[in-house]
Motif scaffolding. Structure first.
Motif, PDB file in Angstrom:
ATOM      1  N   MET A   1      -9.344   4.782   0.018  1.00  0.00           N
ATOM      2  CA  MET A   1      -8.408   4.176   0.972  1.00  0.00           C
ATOM      3  C   MET A   1      -9.139   3.987   2.300  1.00  0.00           C
ATOM      4  N   GLU A   2      -9.091   2.775   2.831  1.00  0.00           N
ATOM      5  CA  GLU A   2      -9.674   2.522   4.141  1.00  0.00           C
ATOM      6  C   GLU A   2      -8.583   2.677   5.207  1.00  0.00           C
ATOM      7  N   SER A   3      -8.922   3.446   6.226  1.00  0.00           N
ATOM      8  CA  SER A   3      -8.022   3.619   7.360  1.00  0.00           C
ATOM      9  C   SER A   3      -8.386   2.525   8.369  1.00  0.00           C
ATOM     10  N   ALA A   4      -7.468   1.599   8.598  1.00  0.00           N
ATOM     11  CA  ALA A   4      -7.849   0.386   9.333  1.00  0.00           C
ATOM     12  C   ALA A   4      -6.967   0.114  10.544  1.00  0.00           C
ATOM     13  N   VAL A   5      -7.552  -0.553  11.522  1.00  0.00           N
ATOM     14  CA  VAL A   5      -6.796  -1.062  12.672  1.00  0.00           C
ATOM     15  C   VAL A   5      -7.312  -2.457  12.983  1.00  0.00           C
TER      16      VAL A   5
ATOM     17  N   ALA B   1      -9.972   5.392  13.293  1.00  0.00           N
ATOM     18  CA  ALA B   1     -10.190   3.949  13.304  1.00  0.00           C
ATOM     19  C   ALA B   1      -9.897   3.355  14.688  1.00  0.00           C
TER      20      ALA B   1
ATOM     21  N   VAL C   1       0.831  -1.200   0.000  1.00  0.00           N
ATOM     22  CA  VAL C   1       0.000   0.000   0.000  1.00  0.00           C
ATOM     23  C   VAL C   1       0.876   1.265   0.000  1.00  0.00           C
TER      24      VAL C   1
ATOM     25  N   THR D   1      -3.527   7.139  -4.186  1.00  0.00           N
ATOM     26  CA  THR D   1      -4.907   6.677  -4.025  1.00  0.00           C
ATOM     27  C   THR D   1      -5.764   7.803  -3.459  1.00  0.00           C
TER      28      THR D   1
ATOM     29  N   GLY E   1     -11.622   6.715   3.925  1.00  0.00           N
ATOM     30  CA  GLY E   1     -10.706   7.845   4.043  1.00  0.00           C
ATOM     31  C   GLY E   1     -11.388   9.197   3.985  1.00  0.00           C
TER      32      GLY E   1
ATOM     33  N   MET F   1      -8.616   9.677  -1.357  1.00  0.00           N
ATOM     34  CA  MET F   1      -9.000   9.461   0.041  1.00  0.00           C
ATOM     35  C   MET F   1     -10.211   8.531   0.157  1.00  0.00           C
TER      36      MET F   1
ATOM     37  N   ALA G   1      -1.964  -1.115  12.748  1.00  0.00           N
ATOM     38  CA  ALA G   1      -2.656  -0.156  11.888  1.00  0.00           C
ATOM     39  C   ALA G   1      -2.365  -0.549  10.449  1.00  0.00           C
ATOM     40  N   GLY G   2      -3.181  -0.045   9.534  1.00  0.00           N
ATOM     41  CA  GLY G   2      -2.921  -0.347   8.132  1.00  0.00           C
ATOM     42  C   GLY G   2      -3.884   0.351   7.206  1.00  0.00           C
ATOM     43  N   GLY G   3      -3.555   0.360   5.956  1.00  0.00           N
ATOM     44  CA  GLY G   3      -4.431   0.945   4.953  1.00  0.00           C
ATOM     45  C   GLY G   3      -4.849  -0.108   3.957  1.00  0.00           C
TER      46      GLY G   3
ATOM     47  N   ILE H   1      -5.954  10.277   7.168  1.00  0.00           N
ATOM     48  CA  ILE H   1      -6.008   8.827   6.918  1.00  0.00           C
ATOM     49  C   ILE H   1      -5.343   8.028   8.040  1.00  0.00           C
TER      50      ILE H   1
ATOM     51  N   THR I   1       0.068   3.792   5.293  1.00  0.00           N
ATOM     52  CA  THR I   1      -1.185   4.237   4.675  1.00  0.00           C
ATOM     53  C   THR I   1      -1.068   5.679   4.187  1.00  0.00           C
TER      54      THR I   1
END
Lengths: 392, 59
Positions: free
Chosen positions: A174-178, A232, A155, A169, A224, A171, A254-256, B47, B14
């Motif tokens: 893009m998913e802002s994830a945890v 998140a 990513v 990408t 995003g 906004m 954390a991750g996208g 983000i 990210t």
């Protein structure tokens, strides 16, 4: 490590390792570079994968499987839960640490040289061709030349940008994830659970993927372009507090997740991008392991062919682009359109669908049935879904 | 300008994926923002899943 290889793969995730393996099997000399200390860690993944998808690209080993999934449940914003009848096994929750590690080993066994703690910081570009990489190694910076560079750098990919490709990408895509891996919880270890609700995960979803008895990956993604103040991590903390107050958090990451269309252009002279770097993640589910491995295989094979013929031009790599389109690239665009429609569902829509599905007898609650009810609520979905199935 | 809270940053990358001007660099141990290139769009701040990036006035 030599100063020159036929093929350099940047990034040793599933896409990179699969590309390296197939390029090596095709007779190329291959170097795979990973910036982190270890292959397989940190895991930035919910680790779910379909069985039939995975077995096309690797012989599945029992030690990779944390849990076998036979059930799916969906929880609506109202809190009503629908258990979907999915028949035989849906898939696995993987142990990505072992899985990624072993995929890199398979690449090494095929002849690729694997190096960790090698952070690629730039490309060597000459005469409009990518001709290698600049890499920071534990012994200092180096330049290593290659005929083909395969960018599998995830990513956070920059390899494509350095070659002039547009990889940024949007906004909203893009998913802002945890995700927390939580133990000491009471869950069905054969059931993956999804919570669809703007309360728990606006513009995304919350997942519970069992890793075994009493332990699961619990995570969520927030779109995003979400405009609220919470992040998140706040949504996850709130969910864990309310649902699993006694759970122990053993990992927190954390991750996208790019839920975008595949890049318009993901090849250049001397360069191919694969997996998350090319935005090949399924925009509906956020799954990217199998698509990354598929692209890795196609790109690896094409890289070996390029070495054989001596043609490293972008036009020669169009065979990879076409193969990817045929393999799933076209469907990817339709999935993206379905994602766009699904994200427009309000909590009321989701509650309505859940209520209607609960009217259906449990043994008849297939995913297809749930989808057909969703379609009645949002007929605009129909065209995209019809196109998707027509292509299978 | 963008300030990185290294203690909070999980190095997930990210922010790198959404930065329109490619001003964020990540190594195995550290995230850095080149504030000369930064255009203050704040995409990275928004983000970030874990509050590791902050937008601050010029110092």
């Amino acid at each position: 490590m030599k100063n020159e290889y036929d093929v350099i793969v940047v990034g040793a995730g599933p896409a990179g390792s699969t590309a390296a393996r197939h390029a090596a099997l095709g007779g190329a000399s291959v170097l795979m570079l990973e910036k982190d200390r270890d292959i397989g860690t940190p895991v930035r993944c919910a680790e779910g994968v379909g069985e039939d998808g995975l077995e096309k690209f690797v012989d599945i080993r029992p030690e990779w499987i944390s849990a076998r999934i036979t059930k799916v449940s969906l929880t609506a914003p109202s809190g009503k839960t629908v258990n979907a009848n999915v028949g035989k096994a849906v898939g696995f929750i993987l142990d990505r640490k072992r899985f990624d590690f072993d995929l890199a080993t398979l690449a090494a066994e095929a002849g690729a040289l694997v190096k960790t703690r090698h952070n690629v910081t730039g490309l060597i570009v000459e005469d409009d061709y990518v001709r290698g990489v600049k890499v920071v190694t534990p012994e200092g910076p180096k330049e290593i030349r290659a005929k083909v560079v395969i960018g599998a750098d995830g990513v956070e990919s920059r390899v494509g940008r350095w070659a002039g490709l547009v990889t940024v990408t949007k906004m909203k895509d893009m998913e802002s994830a945890v995700q927390a891996t939580v133990s000491n919880i009471d869950i069905d270890s054969e059931c993956i659970q999804f919570y669809l609700s703007s309360f728990w995960a606006p513009g995304g979803y919350l997942w519970i993927f069992p890793k075994g008895k009493g332990i699961a990956n619990i995570g969520l993604g927030v779109a995003g372009d979400y405009k609220g103040d919470k992040k998140a991590i706040d949504f996850l903390n709130d969910f864990l507090k309310s649902h699993f107050p006694d759970g122990s958090i053993q990992t927190l990451i954390a991750g996208g997740v790019p839920v975008a269309k595949t890049l318009k252009r993901f090849t250049a002279n001397g360069l191919m991008l694969v997996g998350d770097a090319a935005r090949m993640v399924d925009p509906v589910t956020g799954g990217g392991i199998v698509s990354g491995m598929h692209a890795g295989k196609l790109a690896g094979i094409q890289a070996a062919k390029a070495v054989e013929t001596g043609d490293f031009s972008e036009s020669f790599f169009q065979a990879y682009v076409k193969a990817w389109d045929k393999a799933g690239g076209k469907n990817h665009e339709r999935l993206y359109n379905i994602k766009e429609s699904i994200y427009k569902f309000t909590d009321d829509d989701l509650n309505y669908i859940a209520d209607k599905v609960l009217d259906v007898k449990p043994e008849k609650r297939s995913i297809a049935k749930i989808f057909s009810i969703a379609l009645w609520r949002k007929p605009a979905l129909l065209l995209d879904v019809a196109k998707l199935f027509a292509n299978y | 300008m963008i300030h990185v809270e290294q203690d909070k940053c999980d190095l997930c990358g990210t922010c790198v994926g959404v930065c329109p001007v490619d001003c964020i660099t990540m190594s195995e141990k550290m995230l850095t923002v080149d504030n000369e290139l930064c255009i203050d769009c704040d995409h990275c701040v928004k983000i970030c899943p874990v509050y590791a990036l902050e937008s601050r006035d010029e110092e």
